[in-house]
Design an enzyme around this catalytic site. Structure first.
Site, PDB file in Angstrom:
ATOM      1  N   HIS A   1     -45.649 -21.823 -51.377  1.00 54.66           N
ATOM      2  CA  HIS A   1     -46.794 -21.015 -50.446  1.00 54.66           C
ATOM      3  C   HIS A   1     -46.857 -21.881 -49.016  1.00 54.66           C
ATOM      4  CE1 HIS A   1     -47.930 -18.098 -53.521  1.00 54.66           C
ATOM      5  NE2 HIS A   1     -47.531 -19.195 -54.443  1.00 54.66           N
TER       6      HIS A   1
ATOM      7  N   ASP B   1     -46.977 -19.598 -46.014  1.00 56.43           N
ATOM      8  CA  ASP B   1     -47.991 -19.657 -44.705  1.00 56.43           C
ATOM      9  C   ASP B   1     -47.755 -19.856 -43.272  1.00 56.43           C
ATOM     10  OD1 ASP B   1     -49.934 -19.293 -47.073  1.00 56.43           O
ATOM     11  OD2 ASP B   1     -50.334 -21.273 -46.979  1.00 56.43           O
TER      12      ASP B   1
ATOM     13  N   GLU C   1     -49.114 -10.108 -46.361  1.00 57.63           N
ATOM     14  CA  GLU C   1     -48.167 -10.359 -45.529  1.00 57.63           C
ATOM     15  C   GLU C   1     -48.135  -8.957 -44.644  1.00 57.63           C
ATOM     16  OE1 GLU C   1     -46.155  -8.081 -48.805  1.00 57.63           O
ATOM     17  OE2 GLU C   1     -47.604  -9.612 -48.871  1.00 57.63           O
TER      18      GLU C   1
END
Length: 188
Positions: A126, A130, A156
């Site tokens: 993640h 990010d 997203e």
């Protein structure tokens, strides 16, 4: 004009010797220096009072106003990307839609979804996901006009609100953004 003598403080007392008055002792002191000092002290106290008013009333209000502005900014901004959030873009969309209807002008809405984003998160974690979202948001932000509004819609997905833009202009903008994202190396 008549000259007014300054106020005077007078004190007199008899001088005694063996119970007999042998003279008189008198003190006369002008109050002018005391009045001048009193005026200076009064002005100083007024200055201190104004300063206290500023410190105790106005400065906390400014701090409160700055805090309120920061709360509004945080409430309208996506924490990860720094773009507007879904709530903020929804309000702007309503305003721009009303303006487009009122003036008969063009308004385009571009929705962007990052392809294969789940696989990026699954393979790289993640934190990398990010970073990719943040970089995509940055690319969107630098490739739109000042009058356009970009937001993170969720996950997203991103949204661009493009006032005064017909469908051809919106297609050109979307294709340009696709080229920018597809040529970007996110592994740096």
């Amino acid at each position: 004009g008549v000259a007014v003598p300054p106020p005077v403080l007078s004190l007199s007392t008899d001088l005694m010797d063996a119970g007999l008055v042998v003279g008189r002792y008198e003190i006369h002191r002008s109050l002018r220096p005391l009045l001048g000092e009193s005026l200076l002290v009064g002005l100083f106290m007024v200055g201190v009072g104004i300063l206290l008013l500023l410190v105790l009333r106005i400065l906390p209000l400014r701090s409160l106003q700055r805090a309120e502005q920061e709360i509004h900014r945080l409430a309208a901004t996506d924490q990860l990307t720094g773009l507007a959030n879904r709530h903020a873009i929804g309000k702007q969309l309503k305003q721009e839609l009303g303006r487009a209807i009122r003036y008969g002008s063009n308004l385009s809405l571009i929705m962007i979804d990052v392809d294969h984003f789940k696989s990026i998160n699954d393979r790289h974690g993640h934190n990398v996901g990010d970073r990719v979202l943040t970089e995509v948001a940055g690319l969107i932000d630098i490739n739109i006009r000042a009058s356009d509004k970009a937001a993170r819609w969720g996950g997203e997905e991103f949204l661009i609100l493009a006032p005064e833009t017909d469908w051809k202009g919106a297609m050109e903008m979307a294709e340009k953004l696709c080229r920018e994202v597809s040529t970007r190396n996110f592994e740096d």
